[in-house]
Design a protein around this motif. Structure first.
Motif, PDB file in Angstrom:
ATOM      1  N   ASP A  74      33.756  34.392  45.703  1.00 10.23           N
ATOM      2  CA  ASP A  74      33.045  33.964  46.905  1.00 10.23           C
ATOM      3  C   ASP A  74      33.376  34.876  48.083  1.00 10.23           C
ATOM      4  N   ARG A  75      34.650  35.219  48.213  1.00  5.56           N
ATOM      5  CA  ARG A  75      35.087  36.053  49.335  1.00  5.56           C
ATOM      6  C   ARG A  75      34.494  37.459  49.264  1.00  5.56           C
ATOM      7  N   THR A  76      34.478  38.044  48.073  1.00  2.11           N
ATOM      8  CA  THR A  76      34.036  39.431  47.914  1.00  2.11           C
ATOM      9  C   THR A  76      32.572  39.557  47.503  1.00  2.11           C
ATOM     10  N   GLU A  77      31.973  38.428  47.131  1.00  2.00           N
ATOM     11  CA  GLU A  77      30.600  38.405  46.617  1.00  2.00           C
ATOM     12  C   GLU A  77      30.445  39.304  45.394  1.00  2.00           C
ATOM     13  N   LYS A  78      31.484  39.323  44.562  1.00  2.61           N
ATOM     14  CA  LYS A  78      31.474  40.094  43.321  1.00  2.61           C
ATOM     15  C   LYS A  78      31.837  39.182  42.157  1.00  2.61           C
ATOM     16  N   VAL A  79      31.404  39.591  40.975  1.00  5.91           N
ATOM     17  CA  VAL A  79      31.770  38.870  39.763  1.00  5.91           C
ATOM     18  C   VAL A  79      33.203  39.240  39.407  1.00  5.91           C
ATOM     19  N   MET A  80      34.016  38.243  39.128  1.00 10.63           N
ATOM     20  CA  MET A  80      35.407  38.484  38.760  1.00 10.63           C
ATOM     21  C   MET A  80      35.540  38.388  37.245  1.00 10.63           C
ATOM     22  N   LYS A  81      36.359  39.247  36.678  1.00 14.69           N
ATOM     23  CA  LYS A  81      36.634  39.204  35.247  1.00 14.69           C
ATOM     24  C   LYS A  81      37.981  38.543  35.027  1.00 14.69           C
ATOM     25  N   LEU A  82      38.040  37.702  34.018  1.00 12.00           N
ATOM     26  CA  LEU A  82      39.294  37.040  33.664  1.00 12.00           C
ATOM     27  C   LEU A  82      39.861  37.687  32.417  1.00 12.00           C
ATOM     28  N   PRO A  83      41.169  37.796  32.273  1.00 12.77           N
ATOM     29  CA  PRO A  83      42.165  37.397  33.264  1.00 12.77           C
ATOM     30  C   PRO A  83      42.178  38.345  34.452  1.00 12.77           C
ATOM     31  N   LEU A  84      42.619  37.812  35.594  1.00 15.80           N
ATOM     32  CA  LEU A  84      42.674  38.611  36.824  1.00 15.80           C
ATOM     33  C   LEU A  84      43.708  39.705  36.711  1.00 15.80           C
ATOM     34  N   GLU A 114      44.163  30.295  37.586  1.00 13.48           N
ATOM     35  CA  GLU A 114      43.528  31.612  37.579  1.00 13.48           C
ATOM     36  C   GLU A 114      42.013  31.489  37.766  1.00 13.48           C
ATOM     37  N   LEU A 115      41.410  30.497  37.136  1.00  9.06           N
ATOM     38  CA  LEU A 115      39.974  30.281  37.281  1.00  9.06           C
ATOM     39  C   LEU A 115      39.619  29.935  38.724  1.00  9.06           C
ATOM     40  N   VAL A 116      40.382  29.047  39.335  1.00 11.63           N
ATOM     41  CA  VAL A 116      40.120  28.666  40.727  1.00 11.63           C
ATOM     42  C   VAL A 116      40.295  29.869  41.651  1.00 11.63           C
TER      43      VAL A 116
END
Length: 50
Positions: A40-50, A31-33
């Motif tokens: 990187d693809r969206t240039e947005k910060v992702m929140k975990l869990p996805l 999930e982290l990977v």
């Protein structure tokens, strides 16, 4: 100690024991990977869990 997680998993199956890295921990790593690639693809910060 096994030299890699695949060897450890094979040993765990043969010896009827828990592997050093179980499915739950493996899923967290995956999930982290995935979040890193998506960020990187969206240039947005992702929140975990996805």
């Amino acid at each position: 100690w096994p030299t890699n997680v695949v060897e450890d998993m094979i040993g765990a199956l043969r010896e009827n024991r828990e592997p050093l890295i179980n499915g739950s921990e493996g899923r967290k790593s995956l999930e982290l990977v995935k979040a890193i690639y998506e960020s990187d693809r969206t240039e947005k910060v992702m929140k975990l869990p996805l």
